[in-house]
Design an enzyme around this catalytic site. Structure first.
Site, mmCIF file in Angstrom:
data_model
loop_
_atom_site.group_PDB
_atom_site.id
_atom_site.type_symbol
_atom_site.label_atom_id
_atom_site.label_comp_id
_atom_site.label_asym_id
_atom_site.label_seq_id
_atom_site.Cartn_x
_atom_site.Cartn_y
_atom_site.Cartn_z
ATOM 1 N N PRO A 16 0.852 -1.196 0.000
ATOM 2 C CA PRO A 16 0.000 0.000 0.000
ATOM 3 C C PRO A 16 0.881 1.237 0.000
ATOM 4 C CG PRO A 16 0.103 -0.954 2.203
ATOM 5 C CD PRO A 16 0.863 -1.874 1.294
ATOM 6 N N MET A 17 0.593 2.192 -0.852
ATOM 7 C CA MET A 17 1.365 3.445 -0.873
ATOM 8 C C MET A 17 0.410 4.605 -1.096
ATOM 9 S SD MET A 17 4.874 2.553 -2.926
ATOM 10 C CE MET A 17 4.124 1.587 -4.227
ATOM 11 N N ALA A 18 0.287 5.424 -0.059
ATOM 12 C CA ALA A 18 -0.631 6.567 -0.142
ATOM 13 C C ALA A 18 -0.232 7.452 -1.310
ATOM 14 C CB ALA A 18 -0.580 7.354 1.159
ATOM 15 N N CYS A 100 3.192 3.096 9.004
ATOM 16 C CA CYS A 100 3.432 4.388 8.364
ATOM 17 C C CYS A 100 4.076 5.364 9.342
ATOM 18 C CB CYS A 100 2.105 4.942 7.865
ATOM 19 S SG CYS A 100 2.326 6.474 6.988
ATOM 20 N N LYS A 139 0.195 -4.564 9.044
ATOM 21 C CA LYS A 139 1.471 -4.157 8.455
ATOM 22 C C LYS A 139 2.214 -3.331 9.496
ATOM 23 C CE LYS A 139 3.556 -2.134 4.378
ATOM 24 N NZ LYS A 139 3.873 -0.761 4.772
ATOM 25 N N ASN A 200 9.188 -7.110 3.721
ATOM 26 C CA ASN A 200 9.105 -5.881 2.923
ATOM 27 C C ASN A 200 10.276 -4.946 3.247
ATOM 28 O OD1 ASN A 200 7.466 -2.827 3.473
ATOM 29 N ND2 ASN A 200 7.747 -3.615 1.407
ATOM 30 N N GLY A 201 10.701 -4.229 2.241
ATOM 31 C CA GLY A 201 11.733 -3.205 2.430
ATOM 32 C C GLY A 201 12.885 -3.382 1.468
ATOM 33 N N GLY A 224 7.178 -2.239 -2.797
ATOM 34 C CA GLY A 224 6.619 -0.889 -2.830
ATOM 35 C C GLY A 224 7.239 -0.064 -3.926
ATOM 36 N N ARG A 225 8.285 0.705 -3.572
ATOM 37 C CA ARG A 225 8.830 1.710 -4.495
ATOM 38 C C ARG A 225 9.350 1.114 -5.797
ATOM 39 N NH1 ARG A 225 12.678 3.953 -0.129
ATOM 40 N NH2 ARG A 225 12.482 1.743 0.413
HETATM 41 C C1 LIG Z 1 4.826 7.105 -1.349
HETATM 42 C C2 LIG Z 1 4.663 6.052 -0.293
HETATM 43 C C3 LIG Z 1 3.452 5.903 0.356
HETATM 44 C C4 LIG Z 1 3.287 4.921 1.339
HETATM 45 N N1 LIG Z 1 2.060 4.756 1.914
HETATM 46 C C5 LIG Z 1 1.841 3.716 2.766
HETATM 47 C C6 LIG Z 1 0.546 3.445 3.249
HETATM 48 O O1 LIG Z 1 -0.438 4.101 2.901
HETATM 49 N N2 LIG Z 1 0.413 2.399 4.115
HETATM 50 C C7 LIG Z 1 1.480 1.634 4.516
HETATM 51 O O2 LIG Z 1 1.307 0.709 5.302
HETATM 52 N N3 LIG Z 1 2.711 1.868 4.032
HETATM 53 C C8 LIG Z 1 2.908 2.876 3.167
HETATM 54 N N4 LIG Z 1 4.157 3.069 2.633
HETATM 55 C C9 LIG Z 1 5.228 2.134 2.949
HETATM 56 C C10 LIG Z 1 5.296 1.011 1.911
HETATM 57 O O3 LIG Z 1 4.134 0.220 1.930
HETATM 58 C C11 LIG Z 1 6.514 0.086 2.163
HETATM 59 O O4 LIG Z 1 6.384 -0.483 3.438
HETATM 60 C C12 LIG Z 1 7.824 0.849 2.104
HETATM 61 O O5 LIG Z 1 7.875 1.702 0.979
HETATM 62 C C13 LIG Z 1 9.018 -0.115 2.059
HETATM 63 O O6 LIG Z 1 8.932 -0.968 0.947
HETATM 64 P P1 LIG Z 1 9.782 -0.691 -0.409
HETATM 65 O O7 LIG Z 1 11.213 -0.565 -0.011
HETATM 66 O O8 LIG Z 1 9.503 -1.884 -1.255
HETATM 67 O O9 LIG Z 1 9.282 0.588 -0.994
HETATM 68 C C14 LIG Z 1 4.358 4.067 1.687
HETATM 69 C C15 LIG Z 1 5.586 4.228 1.027
HETATM 70 C C16 LIG Z 1 5.744 5.192 0.045
HETATM 71 C C17 LIG Z 1 7.074 5.316 -0.668
#
Ligand SMILES: Cc1cc2nc3c(=O)[nH]c(=O)nc-3n(C[C@H](O)[C@H](O)[C@H](O)COP(=O)(O)O)c2cc1C
Length: 328
Positions: A16-18, A100, A139, A200-201, A224-225
């Site tokens: 999930p990414m806001a 978050c 999460k 994740n990460g 995510g990213r």
């Molecule tokens: C732009 C953005 C928005 C995010 N919004 C949420 C969210 O709404 N809920 C959540 O649990 N994590 C949120 N995250 C965290 C991601 O879900 C994820 O845990 C984090 O980016 C690490 O994973 P990654 O390295 O694969 O990006 C957000 C991350 C980013 C970059």
């Protein structure tokens, strides 16, 4: 791996990414092989006192996938209410955000700020699990700060409360996005609980996904990213995990076609004004690393009409395809 009654053959999840994982993003992730794409978080508060931003976040397109909606908040009663409303609205999984670090969320002791208050975590999880008859997932981050990595205890609380799967971002709340994600805590969590654990990460390639799964023993990975402007990563990871098959990045032609289709969907879903603005970050992601793209982004980002934005993007990619042909 299973989450309640749902079986996921490929345990590769879109995070999930806001502001990012809207209906368009989720659909693409699923098309490219993600097992599940979690919606952007909605605040329990906003859910109960509906705002237009919340409505967009809850917008679902006609997908043939399991619908997981993430809620965030600090009050068990309101979280339970929000969960119920979402289930009434078609959510098949409720995901609780305790990961978050955003200040907007954490000022109210929600998101990852809750990790410091284990009894409150338990009250919230209990309230939500008891409020709905669909699986509830959680999460989290690995803890509050590097000296207080209480992820294992949180996971044990989650298990006691009947949470059906837990996704763990390998950073603490204090780490925000700094430094590298660590996977030791995720490995400890996996050893400490029986419920499915999703790592994740910083997972940004198929080989990294394999390494993380092997090291942590986790049941799945969440991306995510690395999926921003690159939905094909889900195909690359699933192909590698299933058959050790290496799938390359798409060529500039496919990338362009994909972006243009994203733009069209953006204009349709959000309308002219918001569609053009929301499309800008997608244009940035999809053109990243392409020669001459800095100049293009500078020019296209000031454009206000969808027709012009689309045309410039189309022309940029047509030029890139021509350049690639000449070079080949
Ligand atoms: C732009 C953005 C928005 C995010 N919004 C949420 C969210 O709404 N809920 C959540 O649990 N994590 C949120 N995250 C965290 C991601 O879900 C994820 O845990 C984090 O980016 C690490 O994973 P990654 O390295 O694969 O990006 C957000 C991350 C980013 C970059």
């Amino acid at each position: 791996m299973n989450i309640g009654p749902y079986r996921f053959e490929n345990a590769v999840f879109a995070a999930p990414m806001a502001g990012v994982s809207d209906a368009i993003f989720r659909r693409l992730a699923i098309t490219y092989g993600a097992s599940l794409a979690v919606c952007e978080m909605v605040s329990a508060n906003a859910m109960l006192y509906e705002s237009s931003k919340t409505r967009w976040r809850l917008k679902h397109l006609d997908d043939n996938t399991v619908r997981s909606v993430q809620i965030v908040g600090h009050d068990p009663f309101m979280m339970a209410q929000a969960a119920r409303l979402n289930v009434d609205d078609g959510a098949q999984i409720i995901d609780i955000n305790m990961g978050c670090p955003a200040r907007k969320v954490c000022n109210k002791l929600a998101g990852s700020a809750l990790l410091i208050d284990e009894p409150q975590v338990e009250r919230i999880l209990d309230a939500v699990v008891n409020a709905v008859n669909v699986p509830v997932t959680l999460k989290i981050r690995t803890g509050t700060n590097p000296r207080q990595r209480n992820g294992v205890r949180i996971a044990q609380i989650a298990q006691r409360c009947g949470i059906k799967a837990i996704a763990v971002h390998g950073r603490t709340r204090a780490c925000r996005f700094k430094g590298d994600a660590e996977f030791d805590t995720i490995r400890q969590i996996k050893q400490a609980v029986a419920l499915p654990v999703i790592a994740n990460g910083d997972i940004d390639s198929a080989t990294k996904a394999r390494e993380v799964l092997d090291y942590t023993g986790a049941d799945g990975v969440m991306i995510g990213r690395a999926g921003q402007g690159a939905p094909w990563i889900f195909e690359q990871i699933t192909a590698y995990l299933n058959d050790k098959k290496i799938v390359g990045d798409p060529g500039v032609d496919e990338r362009g076609q994909l972006l243009l289709s994203v733009l069209e969907q953006m204009y349709r879903l959000y309308g002219e004004y918001s569609g053009v603005r929301r499309a800008r970050k997608h244009i940035s992601w999809y053109t990243k690393g392409i020669k001459g793209s800095n100049e293009f982004r500078k020019n296209v980002n000031v454009v206000e009409s969808s027709a012009q934005q689309f045309k410039m993007t189309d022309e940029f990619f047509k030029t890139q395809v021509a350049i690639a042909r000449i070079a080949a």
